[in-house]
Scaffold this active site. Structure first.
Site, PDB file in Angstrom:
ATOM      1  N   SER A  24      57.408  38.271  42.060  1.00  0.00           N
ATOM      2  CA  SER A  24      56.073  37.824  41.631  1.00  0.00           C
ATOM      3  C   SER A  24      55.014  38.308  42.605  1.00  0.00           C
ATOM      4  O   SER A  24      53.867  37.864  42.539  1.00  0.00           O
ATOM      5  CB  SER A  24      56.051  36.289  41.554  1.00  0.00           C
ATOM      6  OG  SER A  24      56.392  35.738  42.816  1.00  0.00           O
ATOM      7  N   ASN A 111      59.546  25.691  47.491  1.00  0.00           N
ATOM      8  CA  ASN A 111      59.079  24.827  46.389  1.00  0.00           C
ATOM      9  C   ASN A 111      57.847  24.016  46.788  1.00  0.00           C
ATOM     10  O   ASN A 111      56.876  23.928  46.029  1.00  0.00           O
ATOM     11  CB  ASN A 111      60.196  23.896  45.922  1.00  0.00           C
ATOM     12  CG  ASN A 111      61.402  24.668  45.404  1.00  0.00           C
ATOM     13  OD1 ASN A 111      61.337  25.885  45.240  1.00  0.00           O
ATOM     14  ND2 ASN A 111      62.501  23.974  45.164  1.00  0.00           N
ATOM     15  N   THR A 156      21.431  22.048  11.119  1.00  0.00           N
ATOM     16  CA  THR A 156      22.740  21.448  10.886  1.00  0.00           C
ATOM     17  C   THR A 156      23.342  22.281   9.766  1.00  0.00           C
ATOM     18  O   THR A 156      22.616  22.750   8.884  1.00  0.00           O
ATOM     19  CB  THR A 156      22.660  19.964  10.469  1.00  0.00           C
ATOM     20  OG1 THR A 156      21.970  19.885   9.222  1.00  0.00           O
ATOM     21  CG2 THR A 156      21.932  19.111  11.505  1.00  0.00           C
ATOM     22  N   SER A 278      24.983  52.017  20.888  1.00  0.00           N
ATOM     23  CA  SER A 278      26.095  52.498  20.080  1.00  0.00           C
ATOM     24  C   SER A 278      26.309  53.975  20.358  1.00  0.00           C
ATOM     25  O   SER A 278      25.356  54.705  20.638  1.00  0.00           O
ATOM     26  CB  SER A 278      25.767  52.283  18.599  1.00  0.00           C
ATOM     27  OG  SER A 278      26.528  53.147  17.790  1.00  0.00           O
ATOM     28  N   LYS A 284      20.851  51.156  17.620  1.00  0.00           N
ATOM     29  CA  LYS A 284      21.505  49.887  17.942  1.00  0.00           C
ATOM     30  C   LYS A 284      21.214  49.378  19.352  1.00  0.00           C
ATOM     31  O   LYS A 284      21.121  50.138  20.301  1.00  0.00           O
ATOM     32  CB  LYS A 284      23.030  50.013  17.794  1.00  0.00           C
ATOM     33  CG  LYS A 284      23.525  50.159  16.378  1.00  0.00           C
ATOM     34  CD  LYS A 284      23.278  48.932  15.501  1.00  0.00           C
ATOM     35  CE  LYS A 284      24.149  47.760  15.875  1.00  0.00           C
ATOM     36  NZ  LYS A 284      25.518  47.887  15.454  1.00  0.00           N
ATOM     37  N   ASN A 286      23.114  46.208  21.146  1.00  0.00           N
ATOM     38  CA  ASN A 286      24.167  45.232  20.846  1.00  0.00           C
ATOM     39  C   ASN A 286      24.299  44.150  21.918  1.00  0.00           C
ATOM     40  O   ASN A 286      24.182  44.440  23.111  1.00  0.00           O
ATOM     41  CB  ASN A 286      25.513  45.942  20.684  1.00  0.00           C
ATOM     42  CG  ASN A 286      25.536  46.859  19.479  1.00  0.00           C
ATOM     43  OD1 ASN A 286      24.882  46.576  18.469  1.00  0.00           O
ATOM     44  ND2 ASN A 286      26.248  47.961  19.590  1.00  0.00           N
ATOM     45  N   GLU A 291      29.063  38.526  23.190  1.00  0.00           N
ATOM     46  CA  GLU A 291      30.238  38.728  22.333  1.00  0.00           C
ATOM     47  C   GLU A 291      31.522  38.682  23.162  1.00  0.00           C
ATOM     48  O   GLU A 291      32.523  38.085  22.765  1.00  0.00           O
ATOM     49  CB  GLU A 291      30.159  40.083  21.633  1.00  0.00           C
ATOM     50  CG  GLU A 291      29.095  40.174  20.562  1.00  0.00           C
ATOM     51  CD  GLU A 291      29.009  41.599  20.029  1.00  0.00           C
ATOM     52  OE1 GLU A 291      29.582  41.864  18.980  1.00  0.00           O
ATOM     53  OE2 GLU A 291      28.382  42.454  20.683  1.00  0.00           O
ATOM     54  N   TYR A 318      61.736  21.297  40.653  1.00  0.00           N
ATOM     55  CA  TYR A 318      61.243  22.674  40.546  1.00  0.00           C
ATOM     56  C   TYR A 318      62.179  23.475  39.659  1.00  0.00           C
ATOM     57  O   TYR A 318      63.397  23.339  39.726  1.00  0.00           O
ATOM     58  CB  TYR A 318      61.154  23.336  41.937  1.00  0.00           C
ATOM     59  CG  TYR A 318      60.755  24.798  41.844  1.00  0.00           C
ATOM     60  CD1 TYR A 318      59.413  25.164  41.757  1.00  0.00           C
ATOM     61  CD2 TYR A 318      61.718  25.807  41.796  1.00  0.00           C
ATOM     62  CE1 TYR A 318      59.039  26.497  41.642  1.00  0.00           C
ATOM     63  CE2 TYR A 318      61.351  27.142  41.680  1.00  0.00           C
ATOM     64  CZ  TYR A 318      60.020  27.491  41.597  1.00  0.00           C
ATOM     65  OH  TYR A 318      59.648  28.800  41.465  1.00  0.00           O
ATOM     66  N   GLN A 323      57.210  29.749  38.298  1.00  0.00           N
ATOM     67  CA  GLN A 323      56.588  30.937  38.898  1.00  0.00           C
ATOM     68  C   GLN A 323      55.606  31.571  37.901  1.00  0.00           C
ATOM     69  O   GLN A 323      54.666  32.251  38.300  1.00  0.00           O
ATOM     70  CB  GLN A 323      57.678  31.933  39.286  1.00  0.00           C
ATOM     71  CG  GLN A 323      57.158  33.226  39.871  1.00  0.00           C
ATOM     72  CD  GLN A 323      58.285  34.044  40.467  1.00  0.00           C
ATOM     73  OE1 GLN A 323      58.862  33.662  41.481  1.00  0.00           O
ATOM     74  NE2 GLN A 323      58.610  35.162  39.835  1.00  0.00           N
ATOM     75  N   LYS A 326      51.309  31.116  37.695  1.00  0.00           N
ATOM     76  CA  LYS A 326      50.184  31.754  38.374  1.00  0.00           C
ATOM     77  C   LYS A 326      49.413  32.764  37.532  1.00  0.00           C
ATOM     78  O   LYS A 326      48.169  32.755  37.588  1.00  0.00           O
ATOM     79  CB  LYS A 326      50.653  32.335  39.708  1.00  0.00           C
ATOM     80  CG  LYS A 326      50.776  31.207  40.763  1.00  0.00           C
ATOM     81  CD  LYS A 326      51.479  31.599  42.023  1.00  0.00           C
ATOM     82  CE  LYS A 326      52.956  31.684  41.879  1.00  0.00           C
ATOM     83  NZ  LYS A 326      53.606  30.365  41.536  1.00  0.00           N
TER      84      LYS A 326
HETATM   85  N1  ARG Z   1      57.743  32.525  43.858  1.00  0.00           N
HETATM   86  C1  ARG Z   1      58.134  31.191  43.566  1.00  0.00           C
HETATM   87  C2  ARG Z   1      57.131  30.550  42.625  1.00  0.00           C
HETATM   88  O1  ARG Z   1      56.060  31.028  42.502  1.00  0.00           O
HETATM   89  C3  ARG Z   1      58.180  30.372  44.815  1.00  0.00           C
HETATM   90  C4  ARG Z   1      59.157  29.259  44.771  1.00  0.00           C
HETATM   91  C5  ARG Z   1      60.513  29.802  44.659  1.00  0.00           C
HETATM   92  N2  ARG Z   1      61.489  28.813  44.788  1.00  0.00           N
HETATM   93  C6  ARG Z   1      62.766  29.029  44.494  1.00  0.00           C
HETATM   94  N3  ARG Z   1      63.564  28.056  44.651  1.00  0.00           N
HETATM   95  N4  ARG Z   1      63.181  30.186  44.068  1.00  0.00           N
HETATM   96  O2  ARG Z   1      57.416  29.568  41.973  1.00  0.00           O
END
Ligand code: ARG
Length: 465
Positions: A24, A111, A156, A278, A284, A286, A291, A318, A323, A326
């Site tokens: 991630s 976690n 209205t 345009s 135009k 716009n 929008e 957890y 993950q 985010k």
């Molecule tokens: N990258 C993980 C997340 O965003 C961090 C926590 C990972 N924990 C685990 N037990 N693998 O959730």
């Protein structure tokens, strides 16, 4: 491929496809300032309670700040094999300060670490959002102040209904964005709670001092239950829900800007700097910004629904699913910020066509309710008055005239109580001025609302804080 903290338990190496799939880092690297600040506080707490020495804590903190500078300067090398920002920083710390780095993760888990980072990120983002809303509300109040004499049709069903002041219309949006600011401020109370010390889920055997960590990181409270601390994402959901409602408000304002700048309305003209042309039609101009904000509203709803769906039915505590929280969180924060920023810049540049608005408010029987109210004043019951004016409207339509363009003789055919003074009552000035009920569109009310808003905005701008 790098060594993993869990290599002890595993005999085979992680497949590279798994590293790519589970990584991630491209998303969560933006959490690094919070991760480092949180780790430094954790070290200081560990030293305070005697789990590590003050000297070790000092070495760790110095190393962490050096890594922060590296990250600030963009010199940090990321790799999928280190999964996330937490492991990247820990691995780099080992290179930076040596073996003492192995003590950093005592009494901590990723976690509770990721929950901490997310809460720190979001309390900043929420504060910034409230600040942006404050700016937008100032812009709306300034526009309202300029237009306490500008009359336009109130609608209205998108049918002309009764005349209102443009200031009143802008102040309606002021109210919406004020509620948004309050919603964000309220959600902040629950975001601003410190989860670190929950460790993986059950707490820890070390004599940690969570209140001290909270104090160092400027949290007014700690999460009361270790399982909830690592399993809770309500604070994100609340932000996303508040962001979605705020986007609804922006989308409604944008819809009106789009309609109002069309040839069908011609109530406003957007500044050239905030419109686009345009590639094929030379004539135009716009309204792409409103929008796009309207369109991005769907995106923020998507972020909310994604996180709701992600959290639905997750067993305690957890789960790696989390993950995936985010991307929608960051997307909503970024999208809302961008929309608010551009709205704050664009709105003061619109050119209001005061005469077109007034003309629109003068045509289409927007004074019919006021004629009924006049009859009520002459002793006619409202329902009966409604019927009389309805007949007068039908007659005026057949003559191609407005009610105020009929002669007194013509009007008297519908009710004997009608006198010359009705005509005065049917003017835009009277229609507006007489709407003095609390919250109504009279100049007096609207000027008071503008003054109260200005006074409120001079402080925090949020009633609840
Ligand atoms: N990258 C993980 C997340 O965003 C961090 C926590 C990972 N924990 C685990 N037990 N693998 O959730």
């Amino acid at each position: 491929m790098s060594e993993k903290p869990w290599d002890g338990r595993f005999s085979d190496r992680t497949d590279t496809s798994v590293e790519a799939f589970t990584s991630s880092i491209q998303t969560d690297k933006r959490l690094y300032p919070y991760d480092i600040e949180g780790s430094v506080a954790h070290c200081r707490m560990l030293a305070k309670v005697g789990v590590i020495t003050h000297e070790e804590a000092g070495e760790l903190a110095e190393g962490l700040w050096r890594i922060k500078r590296e990250l600030d300067q963009g010199n940090f090398k990321f790799s999928d094999s280190l999964e996330d920002i937490h492991m990247h920083i820990e691995a780099r710390l080992l290179q930076e300060v040596g073996k003492v780095a192995q003590k950093l993760h005592t009494a901590r888990s990723r976690n509770d670490q990721v929950a901490l980072d997310a809460r720190m990120f979001l309390r900043d983002a929420t504060g910034q959002t409230i600040g942006r809303l404050q700016d937008l509300r100032k812009v709306l109040v300034a526009l309202a102040e300029q237009h306490t004499d500008t009359v336009l049709p109130g609608y209205t069903h998108l049918q002309r209904a009764q005349p209102v002041l443009l200031a009143h219309h802008f102040m309606a949006y002021y109210e919406m964005f004020s509620r948004d600011a309050e919603r964000f401020a309220d959600s902040l109370k629950r975001t601003n709670v410190m989860p670190l010390g929950a460790a993986a889920l059950a707490g820890t055997t070390y004599p940690i001092d969570r209140a001290y960590t909270a104090e160092l990181l400027n949290f007014p409270a700690i999460c009361a239950n270790s399982m909830d601390a690592v399993g809770d994402r309500d604070f994100m959901l609340e932000f996303l829900a508040a962001a979605s409602i705020c986007m609804v408000h922006l989308s409604r304002l944008c819809e009106e800007l789009v309609l109002w700048s069309s040839a069908e309305f011609r109530f406003i003209e957007l500044a050239d700097a905030f419109a686009t042309g345009s590639s094929i039609m030379p004539q135009k101009k716009n309204p792409d910004i409103p929008e796009l904000i309207r369109g991005k509203t769907g995106r923020v709803f998507g972020d909310l629904v994604a996180l709701l769906t992600l959290m639905k039915s997750l067993p305690m505590a957890y789960n790696r699913d989390m993950q995936e929280d985010k991307p929608p969180l960051f997307d909503a924060v970024d999208t809302l910020s961008a929309c608010l920023d551009i709205m704050i810049k664009m709105l003061p540049t619109i050119q209001v066509k005061i005469q077109t608005m007034r003309q629109a408010a003068s045509v289409g029987f927007l004074n019919a309710t006021d004629m009924a109210d006049y009859l009520v004043g002459q002793g006619v019951a409202f329902r009966a008055a409604h019927g009389i004016v309805g007949q007068a409207v039908a007659y005026a339509l057949s003559q191609g005239k407005e009610l105020n363009e009929l002669s007194l003789e013509e009007l008297k055919k519908f009710s004997k109580v009608i006198q010359e003074d009705l005509f005065e009552r049917l003017t835009l000035e009277q229609i507006i001025a007489r709407r003095q009920s609390a919250g109504g569109t009279s100049q007096e009310n609207v000027r008071a609302a503008v003054a109260a808003a200005k006074e409120g905005l001079a402080g925090t701008g949020i009633a609840s804080t």
